[in-house]
Design a protein around this motif. Structure first.
Motif, PDB file in Angstrom:
ATOM      1  N   ALA A  99      -2.109   9.750   5.819  1.00 44.08           N
ATOM      2  CA  ALA A  99      -1.364  10.624   6.196  1.00 44.08           C
ATOM      3  C   ALA A  99      -0.514   8.671   6.760  1.00 44.08           C
ATOM      4  CB  ALA A  99      -1.655  11.631   7.815  1.00 44.08           C
ATOM      5  N   ALA A 100      -1.774   7.627   7.479  1.00 40.74           N
ATOM      6  CA  ALA A 100      -1.526   6.586   7.385  1.00 40.74           C
ATOM      7  C   ALA A 100      -0.516   5.814   6.661  1.00 40.74           C
ATOM      8  CB  ALA A 100      -2.734   5.261   7.851  1.00 40.74           C
ATOM      9  N   ASN A 101      -0.978   6.322   5.181  1.00 40.99           N
ATOM     10  CA  ASN A 101      -0.062   5.284   3.968  1.00 40.99           C
ATOM     11  C   ASN A 101       0.937   5.494   3.757  1.00 40.99           C
ATOM     12  OD1 ASN A 101      -2.729   3.748   3.375  1.00 40.99           O
ATOM     13  ND2 ASN A 101      -3.116   5.126   2.170  1.00 40.99           N
ATOM     14  N   GLU A 102       1.491   7.451   4.341  1.00 42.69           N
ATOM     15  CA  GLU A 102       2.857   8.012   3.861  1.00 42.69           C
ATOM     16  C   GLU A 102       3.358   8.086   5.550  1.00 42.69           C
ATOM     17  OE1 GLU A 102       4.083   9.260   1.347  1.00 42.69           O
ATOM     18  OE2 GLU A 102       2.120   8.576   0.494  1.00 42.69           O
ATOM     19  N   GLY A 103       2.707   7.023   6.846  1.00 41.58           N
ATOM     20  CA  GLY A 103       3.964   7.415   7.780  1.00 41.58           C
ATOM     21  C   GLY A 103       3.556   7.843   8.815  1.00 41.58           C
ATOM     22  N   ILE A 104       2.532   9.300   8.503  1.00 42.46           N
ATOM     23  CA  ILE A 104       2.875  10.026   9.118  1.00 42.46           C
ATOM     24  C   ILE A 104       2.054  10.500  10.398  1.00 42.46           C
ATOM     25  CG2 ILE A 104       2.213  12.930   9.333  1.00 42.46           C
ATOM     26  CD1 ILE A 104       3.226  12.407   5.817  1.00 42.46           C
ATOM     27  N   PRO A 105       2.204  10.893  11.516  1.00 41.54           N
ATOM     28  CA  PRO A 105       1.271  10.647  13.188  1.00 41.54           C
ATOM     29  C   PRO A 105      -0.056  12.126  12.107  1.00 41.54           C
ATOM     30  CG  PRO A 105       3.072  11.405  13.850  1.00 41.54           C
ATOM     31  CD  PRO A 105       3.018  10.895  12.491  1.00 41.54           C
ATOM     32  N   SER A 112      -6.302   8.366   5.964  1.00 45.02           N
ATOM     33  CA  SER A 112      -5.693   6.601   5.220  1.00 45.02           C
ATOM     34  C   SER A 112      -4.386   7.966   4.839  1.00 45.02           C
ATOM     35  CB  SER A 112      -6.631   7.011   4.304  1.00 45.02           C
ATOM     36  OG  SER A 112      -6.531   6.353   3.462  1.00 45.02           O
TER      37      SER A 112
END
Length: 228
Positions: free
Chosen positions: A31-37, A29
């Motif tokens: 990583a998704a919020n930060e735009g990181i794969p 979650s």
């Protein structure tokens, strides 16, 4: 012996799966919020599992001390019993080999007493074949026989061999003390006496007994590697 006390489920066969999954979801979650794969691999899973296991509550070692002591004592008792049985078997084998060595020594002693008389007869035969009719009581003949007998005399070596073997047999008994080094030293001395007899005897039968004795002694030496 070491005993490691850890939290329940801290081993590789009992990971705290719900907590691991929760951490993975939170990381995903974030990583998704930060735009990181976010692609978890085996190394990340292992580190998360290890950290989650370490966060669990560790039990009080005192709660398991009595049980652990009981298991350890039982294991030591069985280990000691096994060593005693192995020691008895080893002692019986060494005693039998020491007996065989003593038989070789007795045969050497018997044969050694016949070497000089046999040489006397051989010398007489050679003199007759050479056409020298010398009396066996001739001083020159007696001197030759005496010199030969002195060179071939192994009585001292036989006496020392008997003493060493008696000491070895005594060490094999139930002494309650480490005897490996003492026994190894005696084996070296026994081997030295056999070598001396082999070089002095000048008799085929004695030489054969010396070889057989040294072979048996080598087996004793190998067995002593298992004795403290």
């Amino acid at each position: 012996v070491s005993v490691r006390v850890g939290p329940a489920g801290s081993g590789e066969d009992g990971w705290n799966r719900p907590e691991i999954e929760q951490v993975l979801r939170r990381l995903g979650s974030l990583a998704a919020n930060e735009g990181i794969p976010f692609e978890p691999d085996a190394d990340l899973l292992y580190r998360i599992a290890r950290d989650c296991a370490g966060s669990a509550e560790c039990p009080d070692p005192a709660d398991y001390r009595e049980r652990a002591d009981g298991v350890l004592i039982e294991a030591l008792e069985r280990w000691s019993a096994m060593r005693r049985e192995e020691g008895r078997t080893l002692a019986a084998d060494l005693r039998e080999r020491a007996r065989q060595l003593m038989n070789h020594v007795a045969a050497i002693e018997t044969a050694a007493s016949e070497v000089a008389p046999a040489y006397r007869q051989q010398l007489h035969g050679r003199l007759r074949q050479a056409g020298l009719e010398l009396d066996l009581n001739d001083e020159r003949v007696l001197k030759e026989i005496a010199l030969f007998a002195d060179r071939c005399d192994v009585s001292e070596e036989v006496t020392r061999l008997k003493s060493h073997l008696e000491q070895l047999d005594g060490l094999i008994g139930e002494t309650g003390e480490p005897v490996g080094r003492k026994a190894d030293f005696l084996v070296q001395e026994i081997g030295r006496e056999f070598n001396t007899i082999g070089s002095k005897a000048n008799d085929l039968g004695i030489a054969r007994r010396v070889i057989e004795g040294k072979n048996e002694l080598e087996r004793v030496r190998e067995q002593l590697q298992n004795v403290e």
